[in-house]
Design a protein around this motif. Structure first.
Motif, mmCIF file in Angstrom:
data_model
loop_
_atom_site.group_PDB
_atom_site.id
_atom_site.type_symbol
_atom_site.label_atom_id
_atom_site.label_comp_id
_atom_site.label_asym_id
_atom_site.label_seq_id
_atom_site.Cartn_x
_atom_site.Cartn_y
_atom_site.Cartn_z
ATOM 1 N N VAL A 176 -4.268 0.516 -10.661
ATOM 2 C CA VAL A 176 -3.599 0.980 -9.449
ATOM 3 C C VAL A 176 -3.261 2.452 -9.636
ATOM 4 N N LEU A 177 -3.865 3.303 -8.808
ATOM 5 C CA LEU A 177 -3.662 4.741 -8.910
ATOM 6 C C LEU A 177 -2.785 5.239 -7.773
ATOM 7 N N PHE A 178 -1.722 5.929 -8.116
ATOM 8 C CA PHE A 178 -0.902 6.707 -7.197
ATOM 9 C C PHE A 178 -0.391 5.899 -6.006
ATOM 10 N N PRO A 179 0.284 4.772 -6.253
ATOM 11 C CA PRO A 179 0.842 4.012 -5.131
ATOM 12 C C PRO A 179 1.841 4.860 -4.354
ATOM 13 N N ARG A 180 1.883 4.665 -3.042
ATOM 14 C CA ARG A 180 2.763 5.471 -2.196
ATOM 15 C C ARG A 180 4.109 4.764 -2.026
ATOM 16 N N GLN A 181 4.727 4.510 -3.145
ATOM 17 C CA GLN A 181 6.051 3.909 -3.223
ATOM 18 C C GLN A 181 6.643 4.323 -4.562
#
Length: 360
Positions: A186-191
């Motif tokens: 998982v790359l750079f989740p927006r959370q």
């Protein structure tokens, strides 16, 4: 055998194989109580070893074992040649014959699993339930890395792990665990990350919740407050770091849907919080995202996609032609991202631990 019975038997075999693969993966990644600590902690996600205590190559070792000898090695610490294993190697007394057999099969398939999403002419990156972000990411990748080692980075829509197979899922807004449990990076989740996620399979773009909470607490104490209280909907991971005062004045952290706090109090406004107070201190979770948005006046999802593309391109270049998930994430850790204000060697999970506190 009638065709219907043959089809049913084939489906049954495929289902059994899929279940065995899932159990093998769960054993390797420590998702079973009998298989903790996780193998990948020392032997890496690709099983090739080389971390804690010079851990050996499990994929190569599996070729020397059958299920019975692998179980003996993991339970009793006796190798295939009859010699004791290193004392640094944990023992797994709860591992039964079925788990050992599934783990052995999984190790045999691990080189293939580690290349999911990688093909001769393309490398697939997934985006879940966000067409606008997927378009922005593809456009940014086409500018930054149109083709590397003969492969074009291709952004595809995904709904769940395995549909379709991707090198990684990017910009996720949903919970991370279903993907990471399935072995999908998982790359750079927006959370906001909590700070406890597994850095061997997750990368963020800004400081984690524990760093945000620590920065607020330190600033409040410098300002003479005895503690900090959350108001409204504050990320539980941040709220867990905040300490209300036993006595004395409390600073306040404003989350979404908070009532107007009574003055006088030092007020911290988290991203997403609504406040018209001019004296509120804006909490900026570090990293390059906000700076790019403000400097270029572009939407948040566009700025996020551009930065994600730059990091992905740098990691793909560093990983080289022989691309796997593990090499890709290892290359991201080693890549020079100082121009973006990120360093995954210093902060393996998030690239930065810097938190800014700004007044309007």
């Amino acid at each position: 055998m009638p065709r219907a019975r043959l089809a049913a038997a084939l489906l049954s075999l495929l289902a059994a194989a899929a279940q065995a693969d899932e159990l093998g993966h769960a054993a390797f990644t420590g998702q079973l109580a009998a298989a903790r600590p996780a193998c990948h902690r020392c032997h890496m996600r690709d099983g090739r070893g080389g971390t804690e205590g010079g851990a050996p190559d499990l994929v190569a070792a599996a070729a020397r074992h059958d299920a019975a000898s692998l179980r003996r090695a993991l339970v009793e610490g006796i190798g295939a040649d009859g010699r004791p294993l290193s004392r640094l190697m944990p023992r797994y007394p709860g591992l039964d014959d079925r788990m050992a057999a599934d783990l052995l099969a999984y190790l045999g398939d691990l080189p293939i699993r580690d290349r999911l999403g990688v093909e001769p002419a393309l490398v697939r990156l997934g985006v879940a339930a966000d067409p606008a972000y997927a378009l922005a990411l593809q456009a940014a990748l086409d500018r930054t890395a149109p083709r590397l080692f003969g492969r074009r980075p291709q952004v595809v829509a995904v709904e769940a792990p395995g549909t379709p197979q991707v090198l990684a899922v990017v910009g996720l807004r949903a919970p991370l665990q279903p993907w990471t449990d399935a072995g999908v990076p998982v790359l750079f989740p927006r959370q906001t990350l909590r700070g406890t996620e597994d850095a061997s399979i997750t990368r963020g773009l800004s400081a984690a919740a524990e760093d945000i909470g620590d920065a607020i607490m330190a600033d409040a104490r410098r300002a003479g407050f005895a503690g900090v209280e959350p108001r409204g909907e504050v990320d539980p991971a941040i709220a867990a770091v905040l300490r209300p005062p036993a006595s004395g004045p409390a600073a306040l952290v404003l989350g979404r849907n908070a009532d107007s706090p009574p003055p006088p109090a030092r007020l911290y406004a988290l991203p997403g919080a609504q406040t018209e107070r001019r004296d509120a201190i804006r909490v900026v979770p570090g990293g390059p995202l906000l700076d790019r948005m403000m400097a270029r006046h572009i939407p948040a999802h566009t700025a996020h996609a551009e930065i994600a593309a730059e990091i992905i391109a740098a990691a793909l270049r560093a990983a080289g032609r022989d691309l796997t998930r593990t090499r890709f994430l290892t290359a991201m850790t080693a890549a020079d991202l100082t121009a973006l204000g990120l360093d995954y060697r210093r902060a393996p999970l998030s690239g930065t631990r810097e938190v800014g506190l700004r007044t309007p």
